[in-house]
Scaffold this active site. Structure first.
Site: not given
Length: 717
Positions: A176, A115-116, A87
């Site tokens: 995105d 964030e992840d 991604h």
């Protein structure tokens, strides 16, 4: 004609590059870091696209960003089944093909790490610097925010705030969303529809306003396929059927190429296929599609002057369709777009639309703000800032974005914010109007004087009672045109409020939110006052309504005050005009205005001539014997002081006014122009006899070279 070929947003160089296999990239990514002396295979395609736009770019930072992103996301999978690293790689590739600079690509690779994964902003800042950290933080704030029913409004409010500080944040967000839309098929249909609707309502208009047509057109097609699958398939079939050897655009393109070559103009002539949504719109507009409706001719030249040379040759050698001509080079769109648009008639009556632009214009038309590079790059020759600041001045930030940032702070209710955001983004054209002080206001097409008043004065515009448009008195409902000069006129009574019908004329979110907020705070004022309804009504352009409106505070509830003026009708309500603030021994002239009141002006007031021009009969007015003051309240007058700028000038002037026993009702200090400053004061004096002494005292202040009576009303406050 393939879906990819039908996408005009795709950069031309894409046609020679094979489609990237994300599953293969995922397998490559899982191999982990490589030796320091070569670039990881998984981002070699990103490097190739980046070097096509920036041949001298340093790829070292991209390598380090990829290594961190790959190691951080290792083990994570997308719902589509690919390793998650595919991604950020795909998002970065999209931006690289648009020509984004290295800092944006670095942040794009890392945009999901904070964030992840376990990566922190401090780590990003330590390894990649402040700029990359700033961008990653901005994108992170937009992701996965759970606000219940207000999730989308609050998410996009954050997006606007982050974008306002750096437009590259929005560039990453758009790329995105594009990749997520490409892989949306793994989600439930209802979730696909929800995401597609938000993309249609907000992100596509934002992409349009940022000028990123390459992203906008593909997003439109993806949304079209999800929300209107039957019409999408019909359009796909039409495009497929139109593909063949007998394309009429090919014939016209050859003729144009030969024409320009014979004229000695170096140009590249290309056929620009329309994307699905564009074909669908043409079909709805015309019904039966012509063979030339599936594409347009794109003529690329080297210099601006060559664009007009091409236009001249085309209009000379072909029959032009004059109604289709638009010059977006002399008057660029608000999203940076520049191009000449025309249409010509080819063999057998075929009509072809033609776009003419330079290679630089084409790059900006495709990539918008992405093509501008880093707007915050420091000039090595410039002196460093003495103190760091969290506020970042962006010279490339569009005016519409600044306005969105202003009104989003006022729209505290999420539903109001969301509705207003969608309405504002639906505006597809912007006009520029000029202020009388030389400044400009950017407004949506169809904006009125109400919008101009709130854009210039904010909440002070609640007291607006008219305007001058191109020097002529006009009502607040007057619709402005591109290039107009507008001067909103404000009442001097700060207790005044807007009229309910202003909402019918307001087009900007700032105006509508401010007006709605005022009526929320003043629920008793929601119905028009019969005594002042005419004075604040829409009126007719060209009627000097503004002159009459300025003569008394609009929507004032205080009732008439004694004026010391006598007119022929002893029962008439008499008002002193706010535009010239007459005081004894001024010679007077009165006029009957709507509602039966008599407004009294100084005889030399410009409004007197305006009234007489439209046939208004003057009313004899004079100062009453022994009068000449506004009862116990004194008299009011507006003075204009012209001065040279210097420190403490305002303090010295106000001290001189106070020493003369005058009270300041309102004051305006205009921005300095060529070291000159204009001060406008509305003052209340105990007696008109003190006016000459007051004016002398103000002239005696160092730096003041003139003090005069105002001939037009000053903005309050």
């Amino acid at each position: 004609m393939s879906a990819e070929a039908a996408d005009p947003g795709a950069p031309l160089r894409r046609r020679s590059r094979p489609r990237i296999d994300l599953r293969r990239l995922g397998r490559v990514a899982l191999r982990g870091p490589v030796s320091r002396d070569r670039l990881p295979d998984a981002i070699s395609h990103v490097a190739e696209a980046h070097r096509a736009h920036h041949p001298d770019a340093d790829l070292t930072i991209l390598r380090r960003a990829y290594v961190l992103a790959e190691s951080s996301h290792r083990g994570q999978m997308r719902k589509s089944g690919e390793p998650y690293i595919t991604h950020p790689l795909a998002v970065t590739l999209i931006l690289a093909e648009l020509g984004a600079e290295t800092t944006t690509l670095t942040a794009s690779l890392l945009h999901d790490t904070v964030e992840d994964t376990e990566v922190t902003l401090d780590q990003v800042k330590e390894q990649f610097g402040d700029e990359v950290c700033y961008l990653v933080d901005g994108v992170t704030k937009l992701e996965k925010v759970d606000y219940g029913a207000a999730a989308e409004p609050e998410t996009f409010r954050k997006m606007l705030v982050a974008t306002g500080n750096d437009v590259r944040v929005m560039s990453i967000k758009l790329a995105d969303r594009l990749h997520n839309m490409r892989t949306l098929g793994v989600m439930r249909p209802e979730k696909q529809a929800r995401i597609a609707k938000v993309t249609r309502d907000v992100l596509i208009p934002l992409a349009e306003r940022l000028g990123v047509q390459a992203l906008k057109t593909e997003l439109e097609d993806l949304v079209f396929a999800i929300l209107h699958p039957e019409e999408y398939e019909e359009t796909r079939a039409l495009i497929a059927a139109a593909t063949g050897p007998d394309d009429p655009l090919e014939t016209i393109a050859d003729n144009v190429t030969h024409t320009l070559r014979d004229a000695g103009i170096s140009a590249e002539v290309l056929i620009r296929p329309r994307h699905f949504v564009s074909v669908h719109r043409v079909r709805r507009k015309r019904g039966e599609l012509r063979g030339t409706d599936f594409g347009r001719l794109l003529v690329l030249v080297g210099e601006d002057a060559d664009c007009y040379a091409v236009l001249g040759e085309l209009h000379t050698c072909f029959t032009p369709v004059i109604s289709e001509f638009k010059d977006f080079i002399a008057a660029p769109k608000f999203n940076l777009y520049q191009s000449l648009h025309t249409a010509v008639v080819g063999p057998e009556g075929a009509v072809a639309e033609v776009l003419i632009r330079t290679h630089r214009m084409h790059k900006v038309a495709e990539a918008g703000v992405v093509a501008l590079g880093n707007p915050y790059a420091q000039d090595p020759a410039a002196a460093p800032q003495s103190e760091p600041s969290d506020e970042r001045a962006d010279p490339t930030r569009p005016g519409w974005l600044s306005r969105l940032l202003d009104w989003q702070e006022s729209a505290t209710d999420p539903d109001t914010f969301w509705t207003t955001l969608r309405d504002d983004l639906a505006q597809d054209r912007e006009i520029t109007v000029f202020r009388t002080d030389g400044g400009t206001l950017g407004l949506p097409a169809g904006a009125s004087c109400v919008d101009a008043a709130y854009a210039q004065y904010g909440d002070l515009a609640h007291t607006a009672i008219g305007a001058r448009v191109n020097g002529r008195l006009a009502t607040l409902s007057t619709v402005l045109s591109d290039g107009d000069t507008v001067q909103p006129l404000l009442a001097q009574d700060t207790a005044s409020g807007p009229s309910p019908d202003w909402l019918d004329h307001a087009r900007t979110p700032a105006a509508r939110i401010a007006i709605t907020g005022w009526f929320s705070d003043h629920p008793d004022e929601a119905k028009p006052d019969p005594e002042t309804a005419d004075a604040t009504g829409p009126g007719t352009r060209g009627e000097p309504a503004a002159a009459t409106e300025r003569e008394a505070p609009a929507r004032s509830r205080s009732g008439p005050r004694p004026t010391g003026v006598v007119v022929d009708d002893p029962n008439a309500q008499v008002r002193l005009a706010g535009c010239c603030t007459p005081v004894p021994p001024d010679e007077l002239t009165g006029f009957v205005v709507r509602g039966g009141a008599v407004t009294v002006h100084r005889r030399e007031c410009p409004a007197v001539a305006a009234m007489q021009e439209i046939g208004r009969a003057p009313v004899v007015a004079r100062w009453a014997d022994g009068e000449g003051r506004e009862s116990d309240a004194g008299c009011r007058v507006t003075l204009v002081a012209e001065s040279f700028g210097r420190p403490r000038l305002l303090a010295d002037l106000t001290e001189a006014i106070a020493t003369a026993d005058a009270a300041i009702v309102s004051a305006t200090v205009e921005p300095p122009s060529e070291q000159r400053v204009r001060h406008t004061y509305t003052l209340r004096l105990p007696d008109a006899a003190g006016l000459p002494g007051l004016m002398r005292a103000m002239r005696d202040v160092a730096g003041v070279y003139d003090v005069s009576r105002a001939q037009h009303p000053a903005p309050a406050g």
